[in-house]
Write a protein that holds these residues in place. Structure first.
Motif, mmCIF file in Angstrom:
data_model
loop_
_atom_site.group_PDB
_atom_site.id
_atom_site.type_symbol
_atom_site.label_atom_id
_atom_site.label_comp_id
_atom_site.label_asym_id
_atom_site.label_seq_id
_atom_site.Cartn_x
_atom_site.Cartn_y
_atom_site.Cartn_z
ATOM 1 N N ALA A 158 11.194 -31.762 -79.788
ATOM 2 C CA ALA A 158 10.367 -30.959 -80.692
ATOM 3 C C ALA A 158 10.409 -31.530 -82.100
ATOM 4 C CB ALA A 158 10.859 -29.520 -80.690
ATOM 5 N N ASN A 159 11.476 -32.239 -82.392
ATOM 6 C CA ASN A 159 11.626 -32.689 -83.775
ATOM 7 C C ASN A 159 11.643 -34.215 -83.861
ATOM 8 O OD1 ASN A 159 13.998 -32.798 -82.420
ATOM 9 N ND2 ASN A 159 15.275 -32.446 -84.222
ATOM 10 N N ALA A 160 10.910 -34.852 -83.015
ATOM 11 C CA ALA A 160 10.898 -36.315 -83.048
ATOM 12 C C ALA A 160 9.600 -36.798 -83.688
ATOM 13 C CB ALA A 160 11.052 -36.889 -81.652
ATOM 14 N N GLY A 161 9.556 -36.695 -85.008
ATOM 15 C CA GLY A 161 8.383 -37.167 -85.716
ATOM 16 C C GLY A 161 8.630 -38.549 -86.281
ATOM 17 N N THR A 162 7.556 -39.313 -86.402
ATOM 18 C CA THR A 162 7.690 -40.643 -86.986
ATOM 19 C C THR A 162 7.606 -40.528 -88.508
ATOM 20 O OG1 THR A 162 6.537 -41.416 -85.046
ATOM 21 C CG2 THR A 162 6.837 -43.008 -86.814
ATOM 22 N N LEU A 163 8.438 -41.281 -89.185
ATOM 23 C CA LEU A 163 8.459 -41.229 -90.649
ATOM 24 C C LEU A 163 7.837 -42.498 -91.223
ATOM 25 C CD1 LEU A 163 12.152 -40.051 -91.099
ATOM 26 C CD2 LEU A 163 10.149 -38.695 -91.740
ATOM 27 N N LYS A 164 7.142 -42.314 -92.354
ATOM 28 C CA LYS A 164 6.662 -43.489 -93.093
ATOM 29 C C LYS A 164 7.740 -43.835 -94.104
ATOM 30 C CE LYS A 164 1.661 -43.741 -92.996
ATOM 31 N NZ LYS A 164 1.017 -42.456 -92.651
ATOM 32 N N PHE A 165 8.095 -45.097 -94.162
ATOM 33 C CA PHE A 165 9.167 -45.454 -95.095
ATOM 34 C C PHE A 165 9.015 -46.873 -95.604
ATOM 35 C CE2 PHE A 165 10.630 -46.560 -90.842
ATOM 36 C CZ PHE A 165 11.104 -47.850 -91.012
ATOM 37 N N THR A 166 9.691 -47.137 -96.715
ATOM 38 C CA THR A 166 9.786 -48.498 -97.229
ATOM 39 C C THR A 166 11.229 -48.961 -97.090
ATOM 40 O OG1 THR A 166 10.243 -47.629 -99.421
ATOM 41 C CG2 THR A 166 7.942 -48.150 -98.915
ATOM 42 N N LYS A 167 11.433 -50.267 -97.110
ATOM 43 C CA LYS A 167 12.794 -50.769 -96.983
ATOM 44 C C LYS A 167 13.501 -50.736 -98.329
ATOM 45 C CE LYS A 167 11.960 -53.670 -92.941
ATOM 46 N NZ LYS A 167 12.748 -52.912 -91.975
ATOM 47 N N SER A 168 14.707 -50.176 -98.344
ATOM 48 C CA SER A 168 15.438 -50.034 -99.604
ATOM 49 C C SER A 168 16.192 -51.312 -99.957
ATOM 50 C CB SER A 168 16.434 -48.884 -99.493
ATOM 51 O OG SER A 168 17.309 -48.909 -100.587
ATOM 52 N N PRO A 169 16.181 -51.687 -101.228
ATOM 53 C CA PRO A 169 17.007 -52.834 -101.657
ATOM 54 C C PRO A 169 18.502 -52.508 -101.568
ATOM 55 C CG PRO A 169 15.972 -51.748 -103.549
ATOM 56 C CD PRO A 169 15.401 -51.112 -102.325
ATOM 57 N N LEU A 170 18.835 -51.233 -101.397
ATOM 58 C CA LEU A 170 20.251 -50.851 -101.320
ATOM 59 C C LEU A 170 20.839 -51.066 -99.928
ATOM 60 C CD1 LEU A 170 19.964 -47.507 -103.320
ATOM 61 C CD2 LEU A 170 20.961 -49.648 -104.148
ATOM 62 N N SER A 171 19.984 -51.465 -98.966
ATOM 63 C CA SER A 171 20.465 -51.656 -97.592
ATOM 64 C C SER A 171 21.535 -52.729 -97.495
ATOM 65 C CB SER A 171 19.297 -52.052 -96.684
ATOM 66 O OG SER A 171 18.670 -50.914 -96.156
ATOM 67 N N THR A 172 22.452 -52.526 -96.560
ATOM 68 C CA THR A 172 23.481 -53.507 -96.257
ATOM 69 C C THR A 172 22.870 -54.618 -95.411
ATOM 70 O OG1 THR A 172 25.011 -51.669 -96.195
ATOM 71 C CG2 THR A 172 25.799 -53.744 -95.282
ATOM 72 N N LYS A 173 23.153 -55.852 -95.806
ATOM 73 C CA LYS A 173 22.548 -56.963 -95.077
ATOM 74 C C LYS A 173 23.532 -57.615 -94.123
ATOM 75 C CE LYS A 173 19.282 -57.725 -98.752
ATOM 76 N NZ LYS A 173 19.785 -56.583 -99.558
ATOM 77 N N GLY A 174 22.996 -58.284 -93.134
ATOM 78 C CA GLY A 174 23.821 -59.097 -92.237
ATOM 79 C C GLY A 174 24.645 -58.324 -91.231
ATOM 80 N N GLU A 175 24.301 -57.076 -90.992
ATOM 81 C CA GLU A 175 25.032 -56.308 -89.986
ATOM 82 C C GLU A 175 24.101 -56.008 -88.820
ATOM 83 O OE1 GLU A 175 28.154 -55.497 -89.896
ATOM 84 O OE2 GLU A 175 28.923 -54.995 -91.904
ATOM 85 N N GLU A 176 24.650 -56.095 -87.631
ATOM 86 C CA GLU A 176 23.869 -55.735 -86.453
ATOM 87 C C GLU A 176 23.831 -54.213 -86.335
ATOM 88 O OE1 GLU A 176 24.109 -56.283 -81.683
ATOM 89 O OE2 GLU A 176 25.280 -57.702 -82.894
ATOM 90 N N LEU A 177 22.640 -53.660 -86.087
ATOM 91 C CA LEU A 177 22.501 -52.209 -86.009
ATOM 92 C C LEU A 177 23.138 -51.671 -84.721
ATOM 93 C CD1 LEU A 177 18.770 -51.671 -87.120
ATOM 94 C CD2 LEU A 177 20.836 -51.715 -88.542
ATOM 95 N N THR A 178 23.751 -50.504 -84.836
ATOM 96 C CA THR A 178 24.253 -49.812 -83.656
ATOM 97 C C THR A 178 23.047 -49.232 -82.910
ATOM 98 O OG1 THR A 178 26.254 -49.266 -84.867
ATOM 99 C CG2 THR A 178 25.828 -47.982 -82.884
ATOM 100 N N SER A 179 23.094 -49.260 -81.595
ATOM 101 C CA SER A 179 21.927 -48.830 -80.811
ATOM 102 C C SER A 179 21.595 -47.365 -81.062
ATOM 103 C CB SER A 179 22.195 -49.035 -79.322
ATOM 104 O OG SER A 179 23.093 -48.042 -78.863
ATOM 105 N N LEU A 180 20.313 -47.038 -80.957
ATOM 106 C CA LEU A 180 19.851 -45.659 -81.142
ATOM 107 C C LEU A 180 20.574 -44.725 -80.171
ATOM 108 C CD1 LEU A 180 17.794 -43.663 -82.449
ATOM 109 C CD2 LEU A 180 16.229 -44.246 -80.595
ATOM 110 N N LYS A 181 20.800 -45.217 -78.971
ATOM 111 C CA LYS A 181 21.474 -44.419 -77.948
ATOM 112 C C LYS A 181 22.873 -43.996 -78.415
ATOM 113 C CE LYS A 181 22.981 -44.867 -73.127
ATOM 114 N NZ LYS A 181 24.255 -45.579 -72.982
ATOM 115 N N ASP A 182 23.615 -44.948 -78.987
ATOM 116 C CA ASP A 182 24.963 -44.617 -79.445
ATOM 117 C C ASP A 182 24.935 -43.755 -80.708
ATOM 118 O OD1 ASP A 182 26.093 -45.901 -77.332
ATOM 119 O OD2 ASP A 182 26.520 -47.764 -78.401
ATOM 120 N N VAL A 183 23.995 -44.049 -81.611
ATOM 121 C CA VAL A 183 23.918 -43.263 -82.854
ATOM 122 C C VAL A 183 23.581 -41.802 -82.548
ATOM 123 C CG1 VAL A 183 22.658 -42.972 -85.034
ATOM 124 C CG2 VAL A 183 23.318 -45.260 -84.291
ATOM 125 N N THR A 184 22.808 -41.583 -81.485
ATOM 126 C CA THR A 184 22.390 -40.212 -81.173
ATOM 127 C C THR A 184 23.191 -39.592 -80.031
ATOM 128 O OG1 THR A 184 20.681 -41.088 -79.705
ATOM 129 C CG2 THR A 184 20.007 -40.581 -81.951
#
Lengths: 267, 203
Positions: free
Chosen positions: A1-27
């Protein structure tokens, strides 16, 4: 019910060079004790929580106290993608592409008075949908807090989504806090009230066990939890542990906030 | 119970105790151990160790209360299975969690009470596992063997303390295990008391 897509821009504050944890594990691997203490409990039970309509009361030492609807909060500032390391006090970690904006954008809108020294975040405590509230682990509702300068720091993020979608309930929908240089529990989930205070607020884990969970709870490999080490962590997806970084690797940005403080005393 | 049924029961318990390990192995190979497989494996094998230790300690009281020798016959198997699970538990901790970093392990054992208790519990179980054979019972003599094997109460208690100390807040299960252990130990002590023996002789 609450799975909406968001519009976003990429933040310069993001951490670089890290592999993302899978959506499955994050949720699927979450600590959200309102739904139970097992890390699979939130994904299993949080679906019952109603996240619409949702309002957030902003009060205390501010010139413009207000109760905001979540839809209005979503319009306070442009949504960004912020990739941050997420370090749990239990010595595991993830890398999450959060969606949100700096908490400071909201704070500036309500104009804190000179008396506002701390910010308190209160989570939803709804006994109808949160079975964990029956158990007296923590002094419900869940509360967390930051010093004003920490709250105003650009890295401190009000999060409304992750992986480009609105937050799932188990991750703290519809609105949560993320403070990437602190242990994960500092990031209150499903926030219903933000209060500006003159004095340091009582916070959930610190109240439950003050000798083990400090108010600051900055990630610090040199200050061990009394019962386990914080020197290393297991990145979800890895087999072996890796060294934990001071301030979770954000020391360059945040170390100056704690200049002159003994981090062993103010842990 | 006939000899044949007894054998079937023995086999059922033997396979039953192996099932948790088989299931973990299956989940390991199908990628079904969750986000943190190492943590899941360490937790699950620790959990089965204490479950089996506690179950094993209930067999003697059960035998006496039921006045049936059947339960106590499974004591060695259950105890050895507890040892089997604790060996996996410890190996995972040493080799994977700590990456065989001897320095870190020594520091961990000395500095963290829950590791200290866990390690002491394991060390206490080693001589019990070694002396679990019929030959060793004969070699030690039944009296000394019984005295030695009372250490299992200490080991199980240390295990429960180990568990209690590592949870963040929800201490329900450590307390349940602790309560069962206390009851079992209390019952054995009461049974051993002269007063009880006198009462029983009188009756």
């Amino acid at each position: 019910a609450n799975a909406g897509t968001l519009k976003f821009t990429k933040s310069p504050l993001s951490t670089k060079g890290e592999e993302l944890t899978s959506l499955k594990d994050v949720t699927g691997y979450n600590n959200f004790y309102e739904f139970g203490t097992d890390k699979s409990d939130p994904a299993a039970y949080a679906g019952a929580m109603k996240t619409r309509p949702w309002t957030v009361e902003i009060s205390g030492e501010v010139r413009k106290p207000v109760t905001l609807d979540i839809e209005d909060i979503l319009k306070i500032a442009p949504i960004e993608e912020r990739i941050y390391r997420h370090r749990c006090v239990e010595a595991w970690s993830m890398v999450v592409p959060w969606n949100g904006f700096s908490l400071s954008a909201l704070i500036n809108r309500v104009e804190p008075t000179s008396k506002a020294k701390f910010v308190e975040f209160t989570s939803l405590a709804d006994s109808k949908t949160m079975p964990g509230l029956l158990l007296p682990y923590l002094d419900w509702p869940y509360r967390e807090g930051l010093r004003m300068d920490e709250a105003m720091h650009p890295l401190t993020t009000l999060v409304v989504g992750l992986y480009g979608e609105t937050l799932k309930n188990q991750n703290g929908a519809p609105l949560r806090l993320v403070v990437p240089w602190k242990y994960g529990f500092k990031g209150a989930k499903s926030i219903v009230r933000i209060r500006f205070l003159e004095r340091q607020p009582a916070t959930a884990w610190n109240t439950a066990n003050p000798s083990e969970f400090g108010f600051y709870s900055n990630v610090n490999p040199e200050v061990d939890h009394p019962r386990w080490t914080q020197a290393k962590e297991r990145r979800i997806g890895d087999f072996f542990r890796r060294p934990t970084l001071m301030f979770n690797g954000y020391g360059e940005q945040v170390a100056s906030l704690y200049r002159g403080m003994d981090l062993k005393t103010f842990f | 119970m006939t000899e044949k049924n007894r054998r079937i029961l023995w086999l059922a318990v033997f396979i039953g105790c192996m099932l948790p390990a088989a299931d973990l192995l299956r989940r390991l190979f199908t990628g079904d151990l969750g986000a943190d497989p190492v943590e899941t494996l360490i937790r699950a094998t620790g959990d089965w160790t204490i479950k089996l230790l506690v179950a094993g300690l209930l067999l003697t009281p059960l035998t006496r209360i039921l006045r049936n020798p059947l339960p106590v016959r499974f004591r060695r198997m259950i105890g050895l299975y507890a040892f089997f699970y604790v060996c996996i538990h410890l190996t995972l901790y040493l080799a994977v969690d700590q990456g065989l970093d001897i320095h870190a392990i020594v520091k961990d054992v000395l500095k963290r009470p829950y590791i200290t208790f866990g390690m002491m519990a394991f060390l206490l179980l080693v001589p019990l596992a070694i002396t679990s054979t019929r030959k060793m019972v004969a070699r030690l003599g039944p009296k000394r063997w019984r005295q030695l094997h009372r250490a299992v109460y200490v080991a199980a208690s240390f295990g429960a303390v180990h568990y209690y100390l590592l949870v963040k807040l929800d201490i329900t299960w450590p307390l349940i295990y602790g309560a069962i252990l206390t009851t079992a130990l209390g019952w054995r002590m009461w049974q051993a008391m002269p007063l009880h023996k006198t009462l029983r002789a009188g009756a």
